[in-house]
Design a protein around this motif. Structure first.
Motif, PDB file in Angstrom:
ATOM      1  N   LEU A   1       0.805  -1.204   0.098  1.00  0.00           N
ATOM      2  CA  LEU A   1       0.034   0.036   0.095  1.00  0.00           C
ATOM      3  C   LEU A   1       0.666   1.336  -0.044  1.00  0.00           C
ATOM      4  O   LEU A   1       0.471   2.331  -0.327  1.00  0.00           O
ATOM      5  N   GLU A   2       2.097   1.113   0.137  1.00  0.00           N
ATOM      6  CA  GLU A   2       3.167   2.292   0.402  1.00  0.00           C
ATOM      7  C   GLU A   2       4.065   2.333  -0.636  1.00  0.00           C
ATOM      8  O   GLU A   2       4.807   3.571  -0.734  1.00  0.00           O
ATOM      9  N   TRP A   3       4.008   1.523  -1.699  1.00  0.00           N
ATOM     10  CA  TRP A   3       4.710   1.628  -2.891  1.00  0.00           C
ATOM     11  C   TRP A   3       4.828   2.564  -3.872  1.00  0.00           C
ATOM     12  O   TRP A   3       5.505   2.990  -4.601  1.00  0.00           O
ATOM     13  N   GLY A   4       3.162   2.768  -4.195  1.00  0.00           N
ATOM     14  CA  GLY A   4       2.991   3.967  -4.858  1.00  0.00           C
ATOM     15  C   GLY A   4       3.265   3.425  -6.439  1.00  0.00           C
ATOM     16  O   GLY A   4       3.130   2.296  -6.812  1.00  0.00           O
ATOM     17  N   ASP A   5       3.596   4.554  -7.287  1.00  0.00           N
ATOM     18  CA  ASP A   5       3.763   4.363  -8.682  1.00  0.00           C
ATOM     19  C   ASP A   5       4.939   4.048  -9.067  1.00  0.00           C
ATOM     20  O   ASP A   5       5.523   4.136 -10.311  1.00  0.00           O
ATOM     21  N   ASP A   6       6.065   3.344  -8.157  1.00  0.00           N
ATOM     22  CA  ASP A   6       7.258   2.781  -8.347  1.00  0.00           C
ATOM     23  C   ASP A   6       6.933   1.358  -9.015  1.00  0.00           C
ATOM     24  O   ASP A   6       6.813   0.388  -8.285  1.00  0.00           O
ATOM     25  N   LEU A   7       6.612   1.213 -10.317  1.00  0.00           N
ATOM     26  CA  LEU A   7       6.073   0.037 -11.175  1.00  0.00           C
ATOM     27  C   LEU A   7       7.277  -0.850 -11.405  1.00  0.00           C
ATOM     28  O   LEU A   7       6.753  -2.126 -11.522  1.00  0.00           O
ATOM     29  N   LYS A   8       8.369  -0.578 -10.951  1.00  0.00           N
ATOM     30  CA  LYS A   8       9.565  -1.663 -11.082  1.00  0.00           C
ATOM     31  C   LYS A   8       9.871  -2.529  -9.611  1.00  0.00           C
ATOM     32  O   LYS A   8      10.641  -3.333  -9.680  1.00  0.00           O
ATOM     33  N   ARG A   9       9.156  -1.909  -8.593  1.00  0.00           N
ATOM     34  CA  ARG A   9       9.548  -2.331  -7.088  1.00  0.00           C
ATOM     35  C   ARG A   9       8.808  -3.854  -7.056  1.00  0.00           C
ATOM     36  O   ARG A   9       7.646  -4.015  -7.398  1.00  0.00           O
ATOM     37  N   SER A  10       9.618  -4.508  -6.320  1.00  0.00           N
ATOM     38  CA  SER A  10       8.978  -5.760  -5.872  1.00  0.00           C
ATOM     39  C   SER A  10       9.475  -6.251  -4.785  1.00  0.00           C
ATOM     40  O   SER A  10      10.848  -5.826  -4.313  1.00  0.00           O
ATOM     41  N   HIS A  11       8.942  -7.184  -3.959  1.00  0.00           N
ATOM     42  CA  HIS A  11       9.363  -7.645  -2.729  1.00  0.00           C
ATOM     43  C   HIS A  11      10.537  -8.766  -2.908  1.00  0.00           C
ATOM     44  O   HIS A  11      10.218  -9.559  -3.656  1.00  0.00           O
ATOM     45  N   GLN A  12      11.795  -8.715  -2.201  1.00  0.00           N
ATOM     46  CA  GLN A  12      12.924  -9.591  -2.559  1.00  0.00           C
ATOM     47  C   GLN A  12      12.640 -10.562  -1.268  1.00  0.00           C
ATOM     48  O   GLN A  12      12.756 -10.183  -0.127  1.00  0.00           O
ATOM     49  N   PHE A  13      12.510 -11.818  -1.555  1.00  0.00           N
ATOM     50  CA  PHE A  13      12.113 -13.002  -0.656  1.00  0.00           C
ATOM     51  C   PHE A  13      13.599 -13.182   0.138  1.00  0.00           C
ATOM     52  O   PHE A  13      14.348 -13.416  -0.883  1.00  0.00           O
ATOM     53  N   ALA A  14      13.756 -13.035   1.441  1.00  0.00           N
ATOM     54  CA  ALA A  14      15.093 -13.397   1.853  1.00  0.00           C
ATOM     55  C   ALA A  14      15.423 -14.896   1.671  1.00  0.00           C
ATOM     56  O   ALA A  14      16.562 -15.092   1.617  1.00  0.00           O
ATOM     57  N   ASN A  15      14.288 -15.709   1.868  1.00  0.00           N
ATOM     58  CA  ASN A  15      14.483 -17.063   2.108  1.00  0.00           C
ATOM     59  C   ASN A  15      13.243 -17.924   1.692  1.00  0.00           C
ATOM     60  O   ASN A  15      12.330 -17.151   1.401  1.00  0.00           O
ATOM     61  N   GLU A  16      13.151 -19.086   1.638  1.00  0.00           N
ATOM     62  CA  GLU A  16      12.129 -19.794   1.251  1.00  0.00           C
ATOM     63  C   GLU A  16      11.049 -19.736   2.383  1.00  0.00           C
ATOM     64  O   GLU A  16      10.066 -19.798   2.145  1.00  0.00           O
ATOM     65  N   ALA A  17      11.485 -19.831   3.859  1.00  0.00           N
ATOM     66  CA  ALA A  17      10.459 -19.427   4.760  1.00  0.00           C
ATOM     67  C   ALA A  17       9.825 -18.205   4.464  1.00  0.00           C
ATOM     68  O   ALA A  17       8.488 -18.246   4.924  1.00  0.00           O
ATOM     69  N   GLU A  18      10.164 -16.937   3.927  1.00  0.00           N
ATOM     70  CA  GLU A  18       9.576 -16.077   4.030  1.00  0.00           C
ATOM     71  C   GLU A  18       8.751 -16.185   2.606  1.00  0.00           C
ATOM     72  O   GLU A  18       7.516 -15.704   2.766  1.00  0.00           O
ATOM     73  N   LEU A  19       9.211 -16.675   1.540  1.00  0.00           N
ATOM     74  CA  LEU A  19       8.210 -16.839   0.568  1.00  0.00           C
ATOM     75  C   LEU A  19       7.020 -17.802   1.062  1.00  0.00           C
ATOM     76  O   LEU A  19       5.737 -17.598   0.483  1.00  0.00           O
ATOM     77  N   MET A  20       7.111 -18.781   1.613  1.00  0.00           N
ATOM     78  CA  MET A  20       6.076 -19.621   2.044  1.00  0.00           C
ATOM     79  C   MET A  20       5.119 -18.588   2.915  1.00  0.00           C
ATOM     80  O   MET A  20       4.025 -19.026   2.966  1.00  0.00           O
ATOM     81  N   GLN A  21       5.782 -17.824   3.793  1.00  0.00           N
ATOM     82  CA  GLN A  21       4.871 -16.995   4.574  1.00  0.00           C
ATOM     83  C   GLN A  21       4.072 -16.220   3.810  1.00  0.00           C
ATOM     84  O   GLN A  21       2.655 -15.785   4.053  1.00  0.00           O
ATOM     85  N   TRP A  22       4.458 -15.554   2.683  1.00  0.00           N
ATOM     86  CA  TRP A  22       3.657 -14.885   1.719  1.00  0.00           C
ATOM     87  C   TRP A  22       2.744 -15.510   1.132  1.00  0.00           C
ATOM     88  O   TRP A  22       1.380 -14.929   0.851  1.00  0.00           O
ATOM     89  N   LYS A  23       3.057 -16.827   0.596  1.00  0.00           N
ATOM     90  CA  LYS A  23       2.007 -17.824   0.206  1.00  0.00           C
ATOM     91  C   LYS A  23       0.596 -17.789   0.742  1.00  0.00           C
ATOM     92  O   LYS A  23      -0.321 -18.057   0.365  1.00  0.00           O
ATOM     93  N   LYS A  24       0.750 -17.705   2.218  1.00  0.00           N
ATOM     94  CA  LYS A  24      -0.392 -17.822   3.168  1.00  0.00           C
ATOM     95  C   LYS A  24      -1.251 -16.544   3.000  1.00  0.00           C
ATOM     96  O   LYS A  24      -2.721 -16.691   3.064  1.00  0.00           O
ATOM     97  N   TYR A  25      -0.646 -15.537   2.209  1.00  0.00           N
ATOM     98  CA  TYR A  25      -1.742 -14.295   1.698  1.00  0.00           C
ATOM     99  C   TYR A  25      -2.073 -14.152   0.555  1.00  0.00           C
ATOM    100  O   TYR A  25      -2.386 -13.013   0.158  1.00  0.00           O
ATOM    101  N   ILE A  26      -1.989 -15.281   0.063  1.00  0.00           N
ATOM    102  CA  ILE A  26      -2.621 -15.311  -1.641  1.00  0.00           C
ATOM    103  C   ILE A  26      -3.917 -15.015  -1.640  1.00  0.00           C
ATOM    104  O   ILE A  26      -4.322 -14.114  -2.382  1.00  0.00           O
ATOM    105  N   PRO A  27      -4.892 -15.209  -0.950  1.00  0.00           N
ATOM    106  CA  PRO A  27      -6.426 -14.829  -0.840  1.00  0.00           C
ATOM    107  C   PRO A  27      -6.290 -13.103  -0.490  1.00  0.00           C
ATOM    108  O   PRO A  27      -7.018 -12.545  -1.290  1.00  0.00           O
ATOM    109  N   ALA A  28      -5.629 -12.855   0.457  1.00  0.00           N
ATOM    110  CA  ALA A  28      -5.525 -11.384   0.766  1.00  0.00           C
ATOM    111  C   ALA A  28      -4.944 -10.586  -0.433  1.00  0.00           C
ATOM    112  O   ALA A  28      -5.747  -9.585  -0.666  1.00  0.00           O
ATOM    113  N   LEU A  29      -3.939 -11.129  -1.129  1.00  0.00           N
ATOM    114  CA  LEU A  29      -3.506 -10.331  -2.409  1.00  0.00           C
ATOM    115  C   LEU A  29      -4.432 -10.229  -3.563  1.00  0.00           C
ATOM    116  O   LEU A  29      -4.485  -9.197  -4.038  1.00  0.00           O
ATOM    117  N   THR A  30      -5.051 -11.133  -3.409  1.00  0.00           N
ATOM    118  CA  THR A  30      -6.032 -11.296  -4.500  1.00  0.00           C
ATOM    119  C   THR A  30      -7.109 -10.414  -4.103  1.00  0.00           C
ATOM    120  O   THR A  30      -7.639  -9.718  -5.378  1.00  0.00           O
TER     121      THR A  30
END
Length: 396
Positions: free
Chosen positions: A180-209
């Motif tokens: 919600l804070e990234w604004g119109d920097d359209l090249k920005r993306s979240h860099q997952f530090a490790n597999e555990a963080e990636l799996m944590q974000w996967k839990k929020y797929i419904p919320a991202l949708t």
């Protein structure tokens, strides 16, 4: 007596503009106009070199660096690359409206914020004014040419009008609320530090949708950072390979002020092989809009790289739709022919193609038999693997 040709040294462009020597603050109005003109000259010369596939190490390229300075040439390269991003054959209006939202968010103070339909009408008026002697007022309203002056013009961020109506957005949990804070920097993306963080974000797929489809965000005021969260959400879903969300994203194509759908094919393709059944479901759904179905067809076509089995399924699947004489959509059929052309597969189903045209089942405003004989390899129009594309990387 022999005559020797005189070679008068051409003055270097940069020293004539004082601001380019220090690049602090903003240039004066006179300098600003001179810089814009200079950048137009650089872009013209750079485009000629790219078209000619001239290497950055060549004397011609080095002369360009010497004449204009490496910093300005590299800047022009980046801006040309941004401006030449090829829109989707299906969703080009979304690309155009997103670009307008972005420049309006930065420089739109004092100007009306237009709808997508109004922007299309303004562009038509703008084209007419360019061909006449009229003063081009529409260019000012559209903020045309903003990439030539975005860094030399003070921001003019438009405040949200008191009467601007949009639903209240939903709230979102950490960690995805950072989008919600990234604004119109359209090249920005979240860099997952490790597999555990990636799996944590996967839990929020419904919320991202939900974020991607949130009407309060999609219709938010463009200068407010949260209004750009749906862009970041759909790209996060692609990175997370959230194939289960693919069908839910398709309605983005039908929004009145669509500024996202041209990227859906890329997002879907990023979701991996598991998304294929969902894309076929969208494509074969005769009650879905031609735009949704066309975007699904584009994504499937993108996924055929080095996948001969999928390419064969696409050719036969597209042909089946083109053959249907009872239930058909001329717009969709035009899209399918375009993508079959991209796959160089038209000859395999030539009889079906000819019949579709003969029976009036193809929208001729989109594609004609003559078009299919032309070279539609749009992806190579500007991206010739030119080394100029890597200039900014070398400079970092």
């Amino acid at each position: 007596m022999s005559k020797r040709k005189r070679h008068s040294a051409k003055p270097t462009a940069l020293p004539q503009i004082e601001w380019l020597k220090h690049r602090t603050g903003y240039p004066s109005p006179e300098e600003r106009e001179a810089i814009i003109q200079l950048r137009r000259e650089i872009s013209s010369e750079l485009l000629l070199l790219v078209i000619a596939k001239v290497s950055p190490e060549s004397p011609r390229a080095q002369a360009l660096f010497k004449k204009y300075g490496r910093e300005e040439v590299i800047r022009a390269t980046k801006k040309i690359d941004e401006g030449m991003e090829l829109p989707s054959f299906v969703g080009d209006e979304a690309h155009s409206y997103r670009d307008y939202r972005q420049r309006y968010a930065r420089f739109g103070a004092g100007l009306k914020f237009f709808s997508s339909k109004e922007i299309d009408e303004l562009y038509m008026e703008h084209a007419e004014q360019l061909m006449s002697d009229e003063e081009n007022e529409t260019g000012k309203l559209l903020l045309v040419g903003w990439r030539e002056w975005d860094d030399i013009t003070p921001p003019a961020i438009p405040p949200r009008p008191a009467d601007y109506a949009a639903p209240t957005p939903a709230s979102y949990p950490a960690p995805i609320n950072e989008l919600l804070e990234w604004g119109d920097d359209l090249k920005r993306s979240h860099q997952f530090a490790n597999e555990a963080e990636l799996m944590q974000w996967k839990k929020y797929i419904p919320a991202l949708t939900r974020m991607a489809l949130d009407p309060g965000l999609l219709n938010g005021w463009p200068s407010e950072a949260a209004s750009w969260a749906p862009w970041h959400a759909i790209h996060a879903l692609g990175e997370l390979e959230a194939w289960e969300s693919a069908p839910a994203l398709a309605p983005l194509a039908d929004l009145e002020n669509d500024w996202l759908s041209d990227h859906l094919p890329h997002i879907w393709a990023d979701m991996g092989r598991q998304v294929e059944p969902s894309l076929w479901m969208i494509l074969e759904n005769s009650s879905a809009t031609a735009k949704q179905r066309g975007l699904a067809a584009q994504s499937l076509q993108m996924m055929t790289d080095d996948n001969e089995a999928l390419e064969n399924r696409l050719i036969h699947g597209f042909e089946k739709i083109l053959k249907n004489e009872k239930v058909f959509d001329p717009t969709l059929n035009a899209y399918l022919l375009y993508y079959l052309k991209q796959m160089e597969a038209l000859d395999e189903i030539r009889e079906t193609v000819d019949m579709a045209f003969d029976q009036g089942r193809v929208d001729l405003d989109i594609i004609t038999p003559e078009d299919l004989e032309e070279d539609f390899d749009d992806d190579d129009d500007f991206d010739d693997d030119s080394d100029f594309d890597d200039l900014d990387d070398e400079d970092d």
